[in-house]
Write a protein that holds these residues in place. Structure first.
Motif, PDB file in Angstrom:
ATOM      1  N   CYS A 108       0.603  -1.390  -0.076  1.00 35.80           N
ATOM      2  CA  CYS A 108      -0.248   0.002   0.027  1.00 35.80           C
ATOM      3  C   CYS A 108       0.647   1.169   0.209  1.00 35.80           C
ATOM      4  O   CYS A 108       0.412   2.217  -0.758  1.00 35.80           O
TER       5      CYS A 108
ATOM      6  N   ARG B 211       3.651  16.027   8.519  1.00 31.99           N
ATOM      7  CA  ARG B 211       2.747  15.511   9.431  1.00 31.99           C
ATOM      8  C   ARG B 211       3.485  14.279   9.928  1.00 31.99           C
ATOM      9  O   ARG B 211       3.706  14.059  11.256  1.00 31.99           O
TER      10      ARG B 211
ATOM     11  N   VAL C 225      10.126  -1.993  11.830  1.00 32.43           N
ATOM     12  CA  VAL C 225       9.499  -1.430  10.659  1.00 32.43           C
ATOM     13  C   VAL C 225       9.461   0.175  10.600  1.00 32.43           C
ATOM     14  O   VAL C 225       9.837   1.017   9.760  1.00 32.43           O
TER      15      VAL C 225
END
Ligand code: HEC
Length: 210
Positions: free
Chosen positions: A121, A147, A182
């Motif tokens: 994704c 952000r 990750v």
């Protein structure tokens, strides 16, 4: 002609008997066409209810006391940084939990897990252009947004753990340690997009024609 009266009466009785009892609560159990005693199944099996009574156990309680020697798992998970992504004061942790060693090994693990679980994704470089975009999943954000660049590591941990809107939780696929790995790789991807000439060692700058 007599039949008309009969048919009308029949229809009225039928309508009243079908429609008239809609929603009527019955106090007796429904008639069993295949009664349990003749066709034993699992429909009505004896089972203990929470805080209920049981004739099976000598003390009459359905709830069983813990066997001796049982250890609660909670104290083992009291590292809020590692398991919740939170600092001692409850705010999102910035940086990585002290229980982990941040090294090239963790980075390599993070890259591997990211490629499996996030890249479809979020894209290999974290720009939100993963393969799923071609199949209509358009709302995956890029990590190179100020952000998300400024987001505390702990908040990213929370997103991986609990998911967010269209992104599901990865808690069942990534151990807490792997989630941090990750995140480390996500940080590397973000850093890679904000490099400047000063990141290049002085003796290599000539290669860039500068
Ligand atoms: C099925 C597609 C999909 C996968 C796989 C996926 N994400 Fe996401 N991710 C999304 C979408 C969509 C959003 C936007 C959620 C929103 O804000 O509505 C998102 C948002 C985020 C955000 C931003 C959250 C915020 O607060 O704005 C982060 C960080 C993130 N994902 C990290 C990851 C990581 C790390 C992985 C791998 C463990 C991952 N994602 C896997 C679809 C995915």
């Amino acid at each position: 002609m007599r039949n008309v009266y009969l048919v009308t009466a029949f229809v009225v009785v039928l309508a009243v008997s079908i429609l008239g009892f809609r929603g009527t609560p019955f106090t007796k159990p429904p008639i069993d066409v295949f009664p349990e005693w003749a066709f034993p199944g699992m429909k009505r099996q004896p089972k203990p209810y929470p805080q209920g009574a049981s004739r099976f156990f000598a003390d009459g309680r359905a709830d069983r006391p813990l066997p001796p020697g049982v250890v609660s798992r909670d104290p083992l998970r009291n590292d809020y940084a590692l398991y919740e992504g939170k600092a001692a004061d409850g705010s999102w942790l910035r940086g990585f939990p002290s229980a982990l060693t941040v090294d090239a090994k963790l980075m390599a693990r993070g890259k591997e897990r990211f490629t499996i679980y996030c890249a479809p994704c979020h894209g290999a470089v974290g720009d939100g252009n993963g393969i799923t975009k071609q199949y209509g999943m358009g709302a995956t954000p890029t990590y190179h947004d100020p952000r998300l660049r400024d987001m505390a590591e702990g908040e990213i941990f929370n997103t991986i753990t609990h998911g967010k809107n269209n992104m599901l939780s990865y808690a069942d696929k990534l151990l807490p340690e792997d989630r941090w790995a990750v995140i480390l790789y996500v940080r590397a991807l973000q850093r890679a997009q904000t490099g400047t000439v000063s990141d290049v060692p002085a003796d290599h700058r000539k290669e860039l024609g500068l």
